[in-house]
Design an enzyme around this catalytic site. Structure first.
Site, mmCIF file in Angstrom:
data_model
loop_
_atom_site.group_PDB
_atom_site.id
_atom_site.type_symbol
_atom_site.label_atom_id
_atom_site.label_comp_id
_atom_site.label_asym_id
_atom_site.label_seq_id
_atom_site.Cartn_x
_atom_site.Cartn_y
_atom_site.Cartn_z
ATOM 1 N N GLY A 49 -92.548 24.596 -5.844
ATOM 2 C CA GLY A 49 -93.671 25.289 -6.467
ATOM 3 C C GLY A 49 -94.102 26.471 -5.649
ATOM 4 C CD GLU A 65 -92.657 29.739 -6.858
ATOM 5 O OE1 GLU A 65 -91.916 29.221 -5.995
ATOM 6 O OE2 GLU A 65 -93.248 30.810 -6.659
ATOM 7 C CD GLU A 69 -90.061 26.547 -3.886
ATOM 8 O OE1 GLU A 69 -90.238 25.313 -3.949
ATOM 9 O OE2 GLU A 69 -90.954 27.349 -3.548
ATOM 10 C CG ASP A 88 -108.629 19.189 3.591
ATOM 11 O OD1 ASP A 88 -108.599 19.074 2.345
ATOM 12 O OD2 ASP A 88 -108.930 18.257 4.338
ATOM 13 C CD GLU A 118 -81.459 18.954 2.983
ATOM 14 O OE1 GLU A 118 -80.756 17.969 2.700
ATOM 15 O OE2 GLU A 118 -82.068 19.070 4.067
#
Length: 151
Positions: A49, A65, A69, A88, A118
């Protein structure tokens, strides 16, 4: 000139004082395995993502995305798993992650080698809990438990 500088400062304030929105995918192969990616910066595993580009909708960003990836293509987005917005959740920036579950197909082949080292398929029983980036452990657990989360 004063109007232009006021405009620039206003835009920069909006950009840097608001969370960045991204699309994240739980990619499910036909055999039920879940594809994760290993990050170049930390070596941790995570869900594919990234940030939604200007003018892009969430499903288009998810498709882009995932391909960048993993080299995989989305066949169908099954469901919205959740929206994750805790300050956070990502140590780099305040970001909002829109997580979707999707059926995917293709051959694993990382396209973005600068960000991802990977891509690998895991059975639900062998997911690398304890070695996941950001809040992806929570996201995967919510997915596996069938939850729809707003956090």
């Amino acid at each position: 000139m004063n109007q232009l500088s006021n405009f620039v400062f206003t835009v920069l304030g909006i950009i840097f004082r608001h969370p960045i929105t991204g699309a994240t995918i739980v990619p499910i192969l036909e055999n039920g395995e879940i594809v994760l990616v290993r990050r170049q910066d930390t070596g941790e595993w995570g869900l594919p993502g990234g940030i939604i580009d200007w003018g892009e909708d969430v499903s288009t960003a998810a498709k882009r995305e995932l391909w960048e990836e993993t080299g995989l293509e989305i066949i169908e987005i099954r469901r919205l798993v959740g929206v994750y917005s805790a300050r956070d959740r990502d140590p780099r920036i305040h970001s909002i992650s829109i997580l979707v579950e999707a059926d995917v197909q293709g051959n694993l082949a990382v396209q973005d080698n600068l960000e991802i080292s990977e891509a690998k398929a895991f059975s639900p029983e062998t997911l690398p809990f304890g070695d996941l980036a950001h809040d992806h452990e929570r996201q995967l657990k919510d997915f596996l438990e069938g939850k729809t989360t707003l956090a």
